[in-house]
Design an enzyme around this catalytic site. Structure first.
Site, short mmCIF file in Angstrom:
data_model
loop_
_atom_site.label_atom_id
_atom_site.label_comp_id
_atom_site.label_asym_id
_atom_site.label_seq_id
_atom_site.Cartn_x
_atom_site.Cartn_y
_atom_site.Cartn_z
NE ARG A 164 3.19 6.30 -6.00
CZ ARG A 164 2.07 6.70 -6.58
NH1 ARG A 164 1.58 7.91 -6.32
NH2 ARG A 164 1.41 5.90 -7.39
CB SER A 238 6.78 0.50 -6.83
OG SER A 238 5.45 0.25 -7.21
CD GLU A 333 7.50 4.06 -4.14
OE1 GLU A 333 6.99 4.41 -5.21
OE2 GLU A 333 6.94 3.30 -3.32
P1 FAD Z 1 7.58 2.40 6.93
O1 FAD Z 1 8.12 1.47 5.91
O2 FAD Z 1 7.53 1.94 8.33
O3 FAD Z 1 8.40 3.78 6.86
C1 FAD Z 1 8.66 4.38 5.63
C2 FAD Z 1 9.44 5.67 5.89
O4 FAD Z 1 8.63 6.61 6.60
C3 FAD Z 1 10.67 5.45 6.76
O5 FAD Z 1 11.67 6.35 6.36
C4 FAD Z 1 10.18 5.79 8.16
O6 FAD Z 1 11.21 6.22 9.01
C5 FAD Z 1 9.21 6.92 7.88
N1 FAD Z 1 8.11 6.98 8.84
C6 FAD Z 1 7.19 6.02 9.09
N2 FAD Z 1 6.30 6.44 9.99
C7 FAD Z 1 6.67 7.70 10.33
C8 FAD Z 1 6.14 8.68 11.21
N3 FAD Z 1 5.05 8.45 11.94
N4 FAD Z 1 6.79 9.87 11.32
C9 FAD Z 1 7.91 10.13 10.60
N5 FAD Z 1 8.45 9.24 9.74
C10 FAD Z 1 7.83 8.04 9.61
N6 FAD Z 1 2.88 2.99 -1.75
C11 FAD Z 1 2.08 3.79 -2.46
O7 FAD Z 1 2.24 5.02 -2.45
N7 FAD Z 1 1.09 3.30 -3.25
C12 FAD Z 1 0.85 1.98 -3.33
O8 FAD Z 1 -0.06 1.56 -4.03
C13 FAD Z 1 1.69 1.09 -2.60
N8 FAD Z 1 1.52 -0.24 -2.69
C14 FAD Z 1 2.34 -1.07 -2.00
C15 FAD Z 1 2.15 -2.45 -2.12
C16 FAD Z 1 2.95 -3.32 -1.43
C17 FAD Z 1 2.72 -4.81 -1.57
C18 FAD Z 1 3.94 -2.83 -0.55
C19 FAD Z 1 4.77 -3.77 0.26
C20 FAD Z 1 4.16 -1.47 -0.44
C21 FAD Z 1 3.36 -0.57 -1.17
N9 FAD Z 1 3.53 0.82 -1.09
C22 FAD Z 1 2.71 1.66 -1.80
C23 FAD Z 1 4.60 1.39 -0.26
C24 FAD Z 1 4.18 1.56 1.23
O9 FAD Z 1 3.08 0.77 1.54
C25 FAD Z 1 3.83 3.01 1.56
O10 FAD Z 1 4.91 3.85 1.28
C26 FAD Z 1 3.42 3.18 3.03
O11 FAD Z 1 2.98 4.49 3.25
C27 FAD Z 1 4.57 2.88 3.99
O12 FAD Z 1 4.02 2.84 5.28
P2 FAD Z 1 4.77 2.12 6.48
O13 FAD Z 1 4.02 2.44 7.72
O14 FAD Z 1 4.99 0.70 6.19
O15 FAD Z 1 6.16 2.92 6.47
P1 NAP Z 2 -0.23 -0.58 -13.74
O1 NAP Z 2 -1.70 -0.43 -13.68
O2 NAP Z 2 0.36 -1.81 -14.34
O3 NAP Z 2 0.38 0.69 -14.47
C1 NAP Z 2 1.80 0.79 -14.65
C2 NAP Z 2 2.22 2.20 -14.36
O4 NAP Z 2 1.60 3.06 -15.31
C3 NAP Z 2 1.78 2.66 -12.99
O5 NAP Z 2 2.91 2.80 -12.20
C4 NAP Z 2 1.01 3.93 -13.21
O6 NAP Z 2 1.59 5.07 -12.60
C5 NAP Z 2 1.08 4.19 -14.69
N1 NAP Z 2 -0.29 4.47 -15.20
C6 NAP Z 2 -1.18 3.56 -15.61
N2 NAP Z 2 -2.27 4.19 -16.09
C7 NAP Z 2 -2.07 5.51 -15.93
C8 NAP Z 2 -2.83 6.66 -16.23
N3 NAP Z 2 -4.03 6.59 -16.82
N4 NAP Z 2 -2.31 7.86 -15.95
C9 NAP Z 2 -1.11 7.97 -15.38
N5 NAP Z 2 -0.33 6.90 -15.07
C10 NAP Z 2 -0.80 5.69 -15.35
O7 NAP Z 2 0.37 -0.41 -12.25
P2 NAP Z 2 0.40 -1.43 -11.04
O8 NAP Z 2 1.80 -1.78 -10.74
O9 NAP Z 2 -0.60 -2.53 -11.23
O10 NAP Z 2 -0.08 -0.50 -9.83
C11 NAP Z 2 -1.41 -0.04 -9.78
C12 NAP Z 2 -1.47 1.21 -8.92
O11 NAP Z 2 -1.04 0.92 -7.59
C13 NAP Z 2 -0.56 2.33 -9.41
O12 NAP Z 2 -1.18 3.55 -9.19
C14 NAP Z 2 0.68 2.19 -8.55
O13 NAP Z 2 1.33 3.44 -8.34
C15 NAP Z 2 0.11 1.67 -7.25
N6 NAP Z 2 1.10 0.81 -6.59
C16 NAP Z 2 2.14 1.41 -5.96
C17 NAP Z 2 3.09 0.65 -5.30
C18 NAP Z 2 4.21 1.30 -4.55
O14 NAP Z 2 4.90 0.62 -3.81
N7 NAP Z 2 4.42 2.58 -4.69
C19 NAP Z 2 3.00 -0.74 -5.31
C20 NAP Z 2 1.94 -1.30 -5.98
C21 NAP Z 2 0.99 -0.53 -6.62
P3 NAP Z 2 1.33 5.46 -11.08
O15 NAP Z 2 2.21 4.55 -10.29
O16 NAP Z 2 1.79 6.87 -11.08
O17 NAP Z 2 -0.11 5.32 -10.75
#
Ligand code: FAD
Ligand code: NAP
Length: 337
Positions: A164, A238, A333
């Site tokens: 991340r 998250s 995050e």
């Molecule tokens: P923004 O929120 O618009 O921007 C995020 C950052 O990136 C800001 O600092 C912005 O300035 C910068 N930025 C955006 N676009 C550009 C560009 N083109 N060039 C330079 N900088 C830029 N993330 C995960 O990794 N895994 C997940 O499973 C995941 N699940 C999510 C679930 C939910 C319900 C929500 C709300 C979020 C989740 N996220 C997850 C977080 C988010 O979706 C990601 O980080 C996504 O990539 C953000 O994209 P955005 O376009 O909305 O970015």
């Molecule tokens: P989950 O399945 O309840 O698991 C909880 C946490 O445990 C996760 O964050 C995941 O890490 C870790 N995990 C579970 N199994 C794993 C494995 N076998 N090996 C390594 N790590 C493990 O998580 P959840 O909240 O429902 O999310 C599901 C997936 O979507 C995750 O991968 C999560 O990262 C992603 N997600 C991300 C965001 C975001 O905003 N970044 C939001 C929603 C969901 P990891 O997060 O490293 O996978």
């Protein structure tokens, strides 16, 4: 170039925080981005490149330019015996790209279904879910340097992807606007089903039923049951990263807390931050319009459309209580503005 002064950002961030931008510039073409960068420099305005607004927390009005990247386009630019190389514009919606790639039989994005936001932001934090991270399908990206407007290409190595994280969150923060991402997708499916929740969801399926399309549907189903849809309940996914601690600290914690949810990493052990927050008693907590999601304590929601300051005040109390209980510091995050 269109510039809207004092523009509301309330519908442009998924936490639905009420805030305004001093100047809002929507950009669909690279020339508009360059013109906007020049203007922001002339005016000495701070810059906020915006995609889907799903990973930001606005703590007040933004006293500069919000540059909203809305360019479109998905094209196959090359192929070899195993891969297709696909160039995608920053303003494409990530999930729509996943669906389009499946229709084209370009495989590799299925575990990343339903992640909100746009393609341009995906490399910023090396988006990941269900056992797959962007870097595994990433070839290179094209960007504009903020100070000079010059076009630059970043290879996978140059992006310094981590969990991340990337160089764009660290050393090169705020220095580049990502305009295009080039992905390397597979011609043959290579399913990744090791993530426990996904593995369990596939258990009843035969080999023939197990297609990339099916995997993406299962991922989307799992996500919908657990994660709040920002269109219904404002949130930024998250709110904290899962902390990685040393093996020694993990051993000590596990002795004290035998239920600790943890996963070994190449360097240290990753703790499930959601579990730590839940143990500290926060799951389902609500105050001043902000809540800790009851199905995943890692997610803070903002049903009351409260300010970013209120959200951060709750986040700080959560961080402190996790420090008090476990001696582990949680890192936020989303990017705070
Ligand atoms: P923004 O929120 O618009 O921007 C995020 C950052 O990136 C800001 O600092 C912005 O300035 C910068 N930025 C955006 N676009 C550009 C560009 N083109 N060039 C330079 N900088 C830029 N993330 C995960 O990794 N895994 C997940 O499973 C995941 N699940 C999510 C679930 C939910 C319900 C929500 C709300 C979020 C989740 N996220 C997850 C977080 C988010 O979706 C990601 O980080 C996504 O990539 C953000 O994209 P955005 O376009 O909305 O970015
Ligand atoms: P989950 O399945 O309840 O698991 C909880 C946490 O445990 C996760 O964050 C995941 O890490 C870790 N995990 C579970 N199994 C794993 C494995 N076998 N090996 C390594 N790590 C493990 O998580 P959840 O909240 O429902 O999310 C599901 C997936 O979507 C995750 O991968 C999560 O990262 C992603 N997600 C991300 C965001 C975001 O905003 N970044 C939001 C929603 C969901 P990891 O997060 O490293 O996978």
């Amino acid at each position: 170039m269109l510039l809207l002064p004092d523009h509301s950002l309330a519908t442009l961030n998924t936490l639905a925080v009420p805030a305004q931008a001093r100047a809002y510039v929507p950009a669909t073409r690279t020339e508009q981005v360059v013109a906007a960068l020049t203007l922001a420099q002339e005016k000495r305005w701070p810059l906020l490149p915006l995609g889907g607004g799903s990973n930001i927390v606005l703590t007040g009005d933004f006293a500069g330019m919000v540059l909203h990247l809305q360019s479109k386009g998905i094209e196959k630019v090359d192929e070899d015996s195993r891969h297709v190389y696909v160039r995608v514009a920053a303003g494409e919606n990530w999930h729509q790209l996943v669906e389009y790639s499946l229709q084209q039989h370009w495989w590799g994005l299925e575990n990343l279904a339903l992640i909100p936001g746009n393609v341009g932001a995906a490399p910023i934090q090396n988006i990941g879910a269900y056992g797959v991270e962007l870097e595994e399908v990433f070839e290179e990206l094209q960007a504009l340097e903020v100070n000079s407007g010059l076009a630059v290409t970043f290879s996978r190595e140059a992006c310094e992807f981590r969990y991340r994280d990337s160089v764009f969150k660290g050393r090169l923060r705020d220095r580049y606007i990502i305009t295009h991402v080039i992905l390397r997708l597979n011609k043959q499916p290579e399913l990744r089903l090791e993530y426990p929740a996904l593995h369990a969801a596939c258990a009843h399926l035969s080999q023939r039923e197990l297609t990339p399309q099916k995997v993406s549907e299962l991922v989307a189903d799992i996500r919908r049951t657990k994660l709040p849809d920002p269109a219904q309940i404002p949130n930024a996914g998250s709110f904290f990263k899962n902390p990685v601690v040393s093996v020694q600290q993990f051993n000590e914690l596990q002795q004290a807390f035998p239920g600790l949810v943890a996963y070994p990493q190449p360097r240290g052990v990753k703790l499930a931050a959601g579990w730590l927050i839940e143990q500290a008693g926060w799951r389902g907590f609500t105050e001043q319009g902000v809540a800790v999601h009851d199905r995943q304590a890692l997610v803070l929601t903002n049903p009351g459309r409260s300010s970013g300051k209120v959200i951060l005040a709750l986040a700080e109390r959560i961080v402190q209580s996790v420090v008090d209980l476990f001696g582990v510091v949680l890192e936020t995050e989303p990017r705070i503005y």
